[in-house]
Write a protein that holds these residues in place. Structure first.
Motif, PDB file in Angstrom:
ATOM      1  N   LEU A 153       0.816  -1.210   0.000  1.00 30.33           N
ATOM      2  CA  LEU A 153       0.000   0.000   0.000  1.00 30.33           C
ATOM      3  C   LEU A 153       0.849   1.260   0.000  1.00 30.33           C
ATOM      4  CD1 LEU A 153      -2.680  -1.134   2.608  1.00 30.33           C
ATOM      5  CD2 LEU A 153      -3.102  -0.670   0.183  1.00 30.33           C
ATOM      6  N   ASP A 154       1.959   1.225   0.717  1.00 35.93           N
ATOM      7  CA  ASP A 154       2.833   2.403   0.783  1.00 35.93           C
ATOM      8  C   ASP A 154       4.269   1.957   1.036  1.00 35.93           C
ATOM      9  OD1 ASP A 154       4.136   4.774   1.093  1.00 35.93           O
ATOM     10  OD2 ASP A 154       2.789   5.586   2.606  1.00 35.93           O
ATOM     11  N   PRO A 155       5.039   1.746  -0.043  1.00 36.68           N
ATOM     12  CA  PRO A 155       6.416   1.266   0.125  1.00 36.68           C
ATOM     13  C   PRO A 155       7.375   2.328   0.646  1.00 36.68           C
ATOM     14  CG  PRO A 155       5.938   1.668  -2.193  1.00 36.68           C
ATOM     15  CD  PRO A 155       4.636   1.850  -1.458  1.00 36.68           C
ATOM     16  N   HIS A 156       6.899   3.565   0.835  1.00 38.74           N
ATOM     17  CA  HIS A 156       7.791   4.643   1.267  1.00 38.74           C
ATOM     18  C   HIS A 156       7.484   5.157   2.665  1.00 38.74           C
ATOM     19  CE1 HIS A 156       9.288   4.659  -2.803  1.00 38.74           C
ATOM     20  NE2 HIS A 156       8.086   4.908  -3.274  1.00 38.74           N
ATOM     21  N   ASP A 157       6.533   4.571   3.347  1.00 38.80           N
ATOM     22  CA  ASP A 157       6.215   4.999   4.708  1.00 38.80           C
ATOM     23  C   ASP A 157       7.432   4.732   5.604  1.00 38.80           C
ATOM     24  OD1 ASP A 157       5.284   4.406   7.572  1.00 38.80           O
ATOM     25  OD2 ASP A 157       3.487   5.313   6.713  1.00 38.80           O
ATOM     26  N   SER A 158       7.992   5.787   6.173  1.00 40.74           N
ATOM     27  CA  SER A 158       9.273   5.653   6.873  1.00 40.74           C
ATOM     28  C   SER A 158       9.145   4.837   8.161  1.00 40.74           C
ATOM     29  CB  SER A 158       9.869   7.027   7.175  1.00 40.74           C
ATOM     30  OG  SER A 158       9.014   7.767   8.012  1.00 40.74           O
ATOM     31  N   TYR A 159       8.042   5.015   8.898  1.00 37.43           N
ATOM     32  CA  TYR A 159       7.888   4.209  10.105  1.00 37.43           C
ATOM     33  C   TYR A 159       7.740   2.734   9.741  1.00 37.43           C
ATOM     34  CZ  TYR A 159       6.465   2.009  14.312  1.00 37.43           C
ATOM     35  OH  TYR A 159       6.427   1.141  15.367  1.00 37.43           O
ATOM     36  N   LEU A 160       6.930   2.450   8.742  1.00 37.81           N
ATOM     37  CA  LEU A 160       6.738   1.066   8.288  1.00 37.81           C
ATOM     38  C   LEU A 160       8.065   0.456   7.864  1.00 37.81           C
ATOM     39  CD1 LEU A 160       5.208  -1.421   7.238  1.00 37.81           C
ATOM     40  CD2 LEU A 160       4.590  -0.089   5.206  1.00 37.81           C
ATOM     41  N   LEU A 161       8.852   1.188   7.099  1.00 37.42           N
ATOM     42  CA  LEU A 161      10.151   0.673   6.663  1.00 37.42           C
ATOM     43  C   LEU A 161      11.042   0.377   7.865  1.00 37.42           C
ATOM     44  CD1 LEU A 161      10.939   2.929   3.566  1.00 37.42           C
ATOM     45  CD2 LEU A 161      10.682   0.438   3.554  1.00 37.42           C
ATOM     46  N   GLY A 162      11.056   1.281   8.834  1.00 43.80           N
ATOM     47  CA  GLY A 162      11.880   1.052  10.013  1.00 43.80           C
ATOM     48  C   GLY A 162      11.432  -0.166  10.800  1.00 43.80           C
ATOM     49  N   ALA A 163      10.116  -0.302  10.978  1.00 44.26           N
ATOM     50  CA  ALA A 163       9.592  -1.445  11.727  1.00 44.26           C
ATOM     51  C   ALA A 163       9.882  -2.756  11.004  1.00 44.26           C
ATOM     52  CB  ALA A 163       8.091  -1.271  11.933  1.00 44.26           C
ATOM     53  N   TYR A 164       9.697  -2.762   9.690  1.00 42.78           N
ATOM     54  CA  TYR A 164       9.958  -3.984   8.919  1.00 42.78           C
ATOM     55  C   TYR A 164      11.444  -4.320   8.947  1.00 42.78           C
ATOM     56  CZ  TYR A 164       9.897  -7.319   5.020  1.00 42.78           C
ATOM     57  OH  TYR A 164      10.029  -8.452   4.244  1.00 42.78           O
ATOM     58  N   CYS A 165      12.288  -3.313   8.847  1.00 41.20           N
ATOM     59  CA  CYS A 165      13.726  -3.579   8.890  1.00 41.20           C
ATOM     60  C   CYS A 165      14.157  -4.105  10.259  1.00 41.20           C
ATOM     61  CB  CYS A 165      14.505  -2.317   8.522  1.00 41.20           C
ATOM     62  SG  CYS A 165      14.420  -1.916   6.760  1.00 41.20           S
ATOM     63  N   ASP A 166      13.546  -3.612  11.320  1.00 44.38           N
ATOM     64  CA  ASP A 166      13.839  -4.171  12.644  1.00 44.38           C
ATOM     65  C   ASP A 166      13.461  -5.654  12.696  1.00 44.38           C
ATOM     66  OD1 ASP A 166      14.848  -1.819  13.646  1.00 44.38           O
ATOM     67  OD2 ASP A 166      12.970  -1.197  14.586  1.00 44.38           O
ATOM     68  N   PHE A 167      12.322  -5.973  12.114  1.00 46.79           N
ATOM     69  CA  PHE A 167      11.890  -7.373  12.030  1.00 46.79           C
ATOM     70  C   PHE A 167      12.898  -8.198  11.243  1.00 46.79           C
ATOM     71  CE2 PHE A 167       9.665 -10.481   9.277  1.00 46.79           C
ATOM     72  CZ  PHE A 167       9.168 -11.347  10.227  1.00 46.79           C
ATOM     73  N   LEU A 168      13.345  -7.676  10.104  1.00 47.14           N
ATOM     74  CA  LEU A 168      14.312  -8.396   9.274  1.00 47.14           C
ATOM     75  C   LEU A 168      15.644  -8.564   9.988  1.00 47.14           C
ATOM     76  CD1 LEU A 168      13.603  -6.649   5.839  1.00 47.14           C
ATOM     77  CD2 LEU A 168      12.969  -8.989   6.479  1.00 47.14           C
ATOM     78  N   LEU A 169      16.065  -7.554  10.721  1.00 46.64           N
ATOM     79  CA  LEU A 169      17.317  -7.662  11.469  1.00 46.64           C
ATOM     80  C   LEU A 169      17.204  -8.740  12.547  1.00 46.64           C
ATOM     81  CD1 LEU A 169      18.145  -3.863  11.799  1.00 46.64           C
ATOM     82  CD2 LEU A 169      19.504  -5.540  10.539  1.00 46.64           C
ATOM     83  N   ASP A 170      16.057  -8.819  13.201  1.00 46.22           N
ATOM     84  CA  ASP A 170      15.842  -9.879  14.188  1.00 46.22           C
ATOM     85  C   ASP A 170      15.894 -11.260  13.538  1.00 46.22           C
ATOM     86  OD1 ASP A 170      15.602  -8.157  16.299  1.00 46.22           O
ATOM     87  OD2 ASP A 170      13.415  -8.243  16.418  1.00 46.22           O
ATOM     88  N   GLN A 171      15.440 -11.334  12.289  1.00 50.99           N
ATOM     89  CA  GLN A 171      15.422 -12.601  11.557  1.00 50.99           C
ATOM     90  C   GLN A 171      16.734 -12.878  10.825  1.00 50.99           C
ATOM     91  OE1 GLN A 171      12.820 -14.711  11.951  1.00 50.99           O
ATOM     92  NE2 GLN A 171      12.105 -13.114  13.378  1.00 50.99           N
TER      93      GLN A 171
END
Length: 392
Positions: free
Chosen positions: A238-256
């Protein structure tokens, strides 16, 4: 920055002149792009110029000033550009220092004040608005937001409840669920919110992104990895540029332990401090020392500039940065200061991580007690608490 807050920092451009604590930033070559300015032909910019010209001619027109300020705040969120928040404050200048400006101005002032963690002033403004306009749904939602961030969960729940007759069901349930998700009702809150989203029908993409991101984080906190990934992906579609969403997803990816995906996602997002930090963490996981050193130097300059300005909004991110460069004492100090201001899951986690790295279980006791008192369910935080116990 947090999704609960949907906050934005109210600052102008990061100053390139960093004074005595850091050298001015110099581009590597004359071809390097430093900043991409909005195109003059952009319809949004054209509309803003038109409104600015009107406001310059009628600076005391409340309706015009608040319209322009809202446009700037919305653009600041979509572009993750804090300059627009400064422009929003400037539009409200005739009323900014008034004790009780008109309610529309006061509500916008509260929004801008809470963006810089001036929570007592923001709360006073919100209470002032509601004293005059008790049916103001935006004021109740913003009040619930500030109360949640500060850990005032009982009053946040009450504020959310006031929305039930003023806003649609999805907004009301989201407000309540974000409180319940960190106060012992995580799974029930997540299930109710997911059901409400699915039956809500057509709603705005912005609201869907907010809800999906919150749902993804709720799933992540209980280690439902596949579900969290699915929800993050739905939000990004829906929004690939939402900065909070990107940060949250990247935190998830870093955990994984998926740092290469983080690096790819953030290739063109490094003007945002929080996202540059996450790229640096991804580079660290991959052992890419040369680009990591460049990102660390850039982040150090930006955080030094923030301190010179008296900016304390980004203490959580700065604590993570200090852990990245292994200054555990500094990280713990920043995490403790941040905890005094806001108490979201990410604030709990960085405090616990800093205490663990510093081998100081006693320092972490306020967060451990908070988690126990409010029955916060968070797998990552629980693991850190166990590790702190083992280290002791």
């Amino acid at each position: 920055m947090t999704r609960i807050q949907t906050l934005l920092a109210l600052f102008a451009l990061l100053s390139p002149a960093l004074g005595a604590h850091a050298a001015p930033y110099l581009p590597a070559s004359g071809t390097q792009v430093i900043e991409t300015l909005p195109r003059r032909g952009d319809p949004v910019q054209q509309e803003l110029r038109r409104l600015r010209a009107q406001l310059n001619a009628q600076p005391n027109d409340v309706a015009l000033a608040t319209t322009l300020a809202r446009r700037y705040i919305a653009l600041g969120r979509s572009e993750t550009d804090p300059r627009y928040l400064g422009y929003a404050q400037a539009a409200l200048a005739p009323w900014w220092k008034q004790a009780a400006p008109p309610p529309p101005v006061r509500l916008l002032r509260a929004t801008l004040l809470q963006s810089t963690h001036q929570f007592p002033a923001a709360l006073a403004d919100l209470q002032g608005v509601l004293a005059v306009e008790p049916q103001n749904a935006q004021a109740w939602l913003t009040l619930a937001t500030v109360q949640t961030v500060q850990g005032d969960y009982a009053n946040a729940t009450s504020s959310c409840a006031r929305l039930s007759s003023l806003a649609n069901e999805l907004i009301t349930v989201t407000c309540v669920a974000q409180v319940g998700g960190i106060t012992g009702r995580a799974l029930q809150s997540e299930q109710l919110l997911a059901l409400t989203l699915e039956r809500s029908g057509t709603t705005t993409p912005e609201l869907q992104v907010w809800v999906l991101t919150l749902l993804a984080e709720m799933a992540q906190r209980r280690d439902a990895v596949t579900l969290a990934e699915t929800r993050f992906q739905r939000a990004l579609a829906l929004d690939p540029h939402d900065s909070y969403l990107l940060g949250a997803y990247c935190d998830f990816l870093l955990d994984q332990k998926r740092p290469s995906r983080v690096e790819a996602l953030l290739a063109d997002q490094t003007r945002i401090d929080a996202l540059l930090l996450r790229r640096a963490l991804a580079l660290q996981q991959q052992g890419k020392t040369a680009p990591l050193a460049a990102d660390v130097a850039e982040l150090a300059a930006r955080f030094d500039a923030a301190m010179l300005r008296g900016d304390t909004v980004h203490q959580r991110e700065q604590a993570r940065f200090e852990l990245l460069r292994r200054d555990t004492a500094r990280a713990l100090t920043l995490a403790r200061k941040n905890w005094a201001v806001q108490k979201e899951p990410a604030d709990m986690r960085i405090y616990l991580e800093a205490a663990l790295q510093a081998r100081d279980r006693e320092a972490a006791q306020p967060v451990i007690d908070w988690i126990a008192k409010h029955k916060t369910e968070d797998a990552a935080a629980a693991k850190l608490v166990r590790q702190l116990g083992e280290s002791a």
